[in-house]
Design a protein around this motif. Structure first.
Motif, PDB file in Angstrom:
ATOM      1  N   MET A 131      -8.293  28.615  34.563  1.00 45.69           N
ATOM      2  CA  MET A 131      -8.865  27.348  34.120  1.00 45.69           C
ATOM      3  C   MET A 131      -8.989  26.367  35.293  1.00 45.69           C
ATOM      4  O   MET A 131      -9.949  25.626  35.357  1.00 45.69           O
ATOM      5  N   ASP A 132      -8.009  26.410  36.210  1.00 50.41           N
ATOM      6  CA  ASP A 132      -8.050  25.499  37.352  1.00 50.41           C
ATOM      7  C   ASP A 132      -9.298  25.727  38.198  1.00 50.41           C
ATOM      8  O   ASP A 132      -9.964  24.788  38.599  1.00 50.41           O
ATOM      9  N   SER A 133      -9.620  27.004  38.443  1.00 50.01           N
ATOM     10  CA  SER A 133     -10.784  27.297  39.275  1.00 50.01           C
ATOM     11  C   SER A 133     -12.079  26.909  38.558  1.00 50.01           C
ATOM     12  O   SER A 133     -13.054  26.545  39.198  1.00 50.01           O
ATOM     13  N   LEU A 134     -12.076  26.953  37.233  1.00 49.21           N
ATOM     14  CA  LEU A 134     -13.263  26.554  36.478  1.00 49.21           C
ATOM     15  C   LEU A 134     -13.527  25.063  36.656  1.00 49.21           C
ATOM     16  O   LEU A 134     -14.672  24.645  36.870  1.00 49.21           O
ATOM     17  N   PHE A 135     -12.472  24.250  36.600  1.00 45.91           N
ATOM     18  CA  PHE A 135     -12.624  22.815  36.844  1.00 45.91           C
ATOM     19  C   PHE A 135     -13.186  22.589  38.241  1.00 45.91           C
ATOM     20  O   PHE A 135     -14.137  21.831  38.424  1.00 45.91           O
ATOM     21  N   ARG A 136     -12.608  23.249  39.224  1.00 48.38           N
ATOM     22  CA  ARG A 136     -13.051  23.108  40.620  1.00 48.38           C
ATOM     23  C   ARG A 136     -14.528  23.491  40.756  1.00 48.38           C
ATOM     24  O   ARG A 136     -15.320  22.763  41.354  1.00 48.38           O
ATOM     25  N   GLU A 137     -14.894  24.625  40.174  1.00 46.56           N
ATOM     26  CA  GLU A 137     -16.282  25.100  40.277  1.00 46.56           C
ATOM     27  C   GLU A 137     -17.251  24.163  39.559  1.00 46.56           C
ATOM     28  O   GLU A 137     -18.340  23.884  40.057  1.00 46.56           O
ATOM     29  N   THR A 138     -16.858  23.689  38.382  1.00 45.04           N
ATOM     30  CA  THR A 138     -17.732  22.793  37.621  1.00 45.04           C
ATOM     31  C   THR A 138     -17.896  21.463  38.343  1.00 45.04           C
ATOM     32  O   THR A 138     -19.002  20.938  38.440  1.00 45.04           O
ATOM     33  N   LEU A 139     -16.800  20.930  38.873  1.00 42.02           N
ATOM     34  CA  LEU A 139     -16.872  19.668  39.614  1.00 42.02           C
ATOM     35  C   LEU A 139     -17.747  19.827  40.848  1.00 42.02           C
ATOM     36  O   LEU A 139     -18.625  18.997  41.105  1.00 42.02           O
ATOM     37  N   ARG A 140     -17.563  20.898  41.581  1.00 38.13           N
ATOM     38  CA  ARG A 140     -18.379  21.130  42.790  1.00 38.13           C
ATOM     39  C   ARG A 140     -19.850  21.263  42.416  1.00 38.13           C
ATOM     40  O   ARG A 140     -20.729  20.683  43.045  1.00 38.13           O
ATOM     41  N   SER A 141     -20.128  22.011  41.361  1.00 35.06           N
ATOM     42  CA  SER A 141     -21.506  22.203  40.904  1.00 35.06           C
ATOM     43  C   SER A 141     -22.152  20.873  40.523  1.00 35.06           C
ATOM     44  O   SER A 141     -23.308  20.605  40.851  1.00 35.06           O
ATOM     45  N   GLU A 142     -21.393  20.044  39.821  1.00 38.15           N
ATOM     46  CA  GLU A 142     -21.931  18.753  39.382  1.00 38.15           C
ATOM     47  C   GLU A 142     -22.177  17.826  40.569  1.00 38.15           C
ATOM     48  O   GLU A 142     -23.184  17.121  40.625  1.00 38.15           O
ATOM     49  N   LEU A 143     -21.273  17.821  41.521  1.00 34.95           N
ATOM     50  CA  LEU A 143     -21.476  17.007  42.730  1.00 34.95           C
ATOM     51  C   LEU A 143     -22.733  17.464  43.467  1.00 34.95           C
ATOM     52  O   LEU A 143     -23.536  16.638  43.910  1.00 34.95           O
ATOM     53  N   ASP A 144     -22.912  18.770  43.571  1.00 35.93           N
ATOM     54  CA  ASP A 144     -24.112  19.303  44.229  1.00 35.93           C
ATOM     55  C   ASP A 144     -25.373  18.946  43.448  1.00 35.93           C
ATOM     56  O   ASP A 144     -26.369  18.531  44.024  1.00 35.93           O
ATOM     57  N   VAL A 171     -15.308  14.988  29.957  1.00 32.16           N
ATOM     58  CA  VAL A 171     -14.138  15.665  30.507  1.00 32.16           C
ATOM     59  C   VAL A 171     -14.156  17.123  30.046  1.00 32.16           C
ATOM     60  O   VAL A 171     -13.845  18.035  30.820  1.00 32.16           O
ATOM     61  N   GLU A 172     -14.556  17.325  28.797  1.00 29.17           N
ATOM     62  CA  GLU A 172     -14.626  18.692  28.262  1.00 29.17           C
ATOM     63  C   GLU A 172     -15.519  19.569  29.146  1.00 29.17           C
ATOM     64  O   GLU A 172     -15.173  20.704  29.464  1.00 29.17           O
ATOM     65  N   TYR A 173     -16.655  19.049  29.548  1.00 24.20           N
ATOM     66  CA  TYR A 173     -17.556  19.819  30.403  1.00 24.20           C
ATOM     67  C   TYR A 173     -16.887  20.157  31.728  1.00 24.20           C
ATOM     68  O   TYR A 173     -16.952  21.286  32.208  1.00 24.20           O
ATOM     69  N   LEU A 174     -16.206  19.181  32.342  1.00 22.64           N
ATOM     70  CA  LEU A 174     -15.559  19.443  33.630  1.00 22.64           C
ATOM     71  C   LEU A 174     -14.461  20.494  33.495  1.00 22.64           C
ATOM     72  O   LEU A 174     -14.299  21.337  34.379  1.00 22.64           O
ATOM     73  N   VAL A 175     -13.735  20.465  32.392  1.00 19.55           N
ATOM     74  CA  VAL A 175     -12.605  21.377  32.218  1.00 19.55           C
ATOM     75  C   VAL A 175     -13.053  22.758  31.756  1.00 19.55           C
ATOM     76  O   VAL A 175     -12.542  23.767  32.213  1.00 19.55           O
ATOM     77  N   THR A 176     -14.033  22.805  30.860  1.00 12.46           N
ATOM     78  CA  THR A 176     -14.437  24.096  30.281  1.00 12.46           C
ATOM     79  C   THR A 176     -15.708  24.669  30.892  1.00 12.46           C
ATOM     80  O   THR A 176     -15.989  25.846  30.726  1.00 12.46           O
ATOM     81  N   GLY A 177     -16.510  23.821  31.540  1.00 16.65           N
ATOM     82  CA  GLY A 177     -17.786  24.292  32.068  1.00 16.65           C
ATOM     83  C   GLY A 177     -18.767  24.609  30.966  1.00 16.65           C
ATOM     84  O   GLY A 177     -19.685  25.406  31.145  1.00 16.65           O
ATOM     85  N   ASP A 178     -18.601  23.998  29.791  1.00 17.96           N
ATOM     86  CA  ASP A 178     -19.447  24.244  28.624  1.00 17.96           C
ATOM     87  C   ASP A 178     -20.915  24.142  29.012  1.00 17.96           C
ATOM     88  O   ASP A 178     -21.436  23.058  29.203  1.00 17.96           O
ATOM     89  N   SER A 179     -21.567  25.276  29.146  1.00 21.17           N
ATOM     90  CA  SER A 179     -22.949  25.292  29.630  1.00 21.17           C
ATOM     91  C   SER A 179     -23.926  24.692  28.632  1.00 21.17           C
ATOM     92  O   SER A 179     -24.968  24.185  29.018  1.00 21.17           O
ATOM     93  N   GLU A 180     -23.612  24.716  27.340  1.00 16.36           N
ATOM     94  CA  GLU A 180     -24.515  24.120  26.349  1.00 16.36           C
ATOM     95  C   GLU A 180     -24.629  22.618  26.581  1.00 16.36           C
ATOM     96  O   GLU A 180     -25.711  22.067  26.605  1.00 16.36           O
ATOM     97  N   GLN A 181     -23.501  21.972  26.768  1.00 19.46           N
ATOM     98  CA  GLN A 181     -23.514  20.531  27.021  1.00 19.46           C
ATOM     99  C   GLN A 181     -24.222  20.242  28.344  1.00 19.46           C
ATOM    100  O   GLN A 181     -25.026  19.332  28.447  1.00 19.46           O
ATOM    101  N   ASN A 182     -23.941  21.049  29.346  1.00 20.56           N
ATOM    102  CA  ASN A 182     -24.556  20.861  30.651  1.00 20.56           C
ATOM    103  C   ASN A 182     -26.065  21.027  30.565  1.00 20.56           C
ATOM    104  O   ASN A 182     -26.817  20.250  31.139  1.00 20.56           O
ATOM    105  N   ALA A 183     -26.515  22.025  29.832  1.00 16.38           N
ATOM    106  CA  ALA A 183     -27.954  22.265  29.692  1.00 16.38           C
ATOM    107  C   ALA A 183     -28.631  21.090  28.996  1.00 16.38           C
ATOM    108  O   ALA A 183     -29.713  20.663  29.404  1.00 16.38           O
TER     109      ALA A 183
END
Length: 117
Positions: free
Chosen positions: A1-14, A61-73
């Motif tokens: 879960m930790d790496s998912l937060f990191r990846e989602t945060l990095r993706s969003e910053l990019d 916060v849910e998106y950052l923690v879970t990477g919920d792609s539906e919300q992101n889309a």
């Protein structure tokens, strides 16, 4: 879960083209702390910190923690909040320039559509 937060945060910053330094200014969280969340040994921040990050990025916060792609889309498909906020802060002359640029882009899209015979 930790790496998912990191990846989602990095993706969003990019995606938003935001540097860590800018996020630090927006959130009041030190750049070093944010880099820790993005590093190889990154962890999920405490809830209050995650809320500050999510608010600064206009995501949940849910998106950052879970990477919920539906919300992101949904958010990326309708970026009106992000773009509207960016455009609303512009002086009137620049708003007009954005409007004209959008009109040119729309004409370009129409010209590129294949015609049915």
């Amino acid at each position: 879960m930790d790496s998912l937060f990191r990846e989602t945060l990095r993706s969003e910053l990019d995606f938003q083209d935001i540097k860590v330094k800018e996020l630090a200014v927006r959130t009041g969280i030190s750049q070093r702390t944010l880099e820790g969340y993005l590093g190889a040994r990154g962890s999920i921040p405490p809830a209050d910190v995650a809320v500050k990050i999510a608010q600064a990025l206009n995501v949940s916060v849910e998106y950052l923690v879970t990477g919920d792609s539906e919300q992101n889309a949904k958010r990326k498909a309708a970026p009106s909040g992000y773009l509207a906020a960016a455009i609303s802060g512009l002086p009137m002359g620049k708003k007009q320039l954005v409007k004209e640029l959008l009109a040119v882009l729309q004409k370009f899209d129409v010209a590129r559509k294949p015609q049915s015979d």
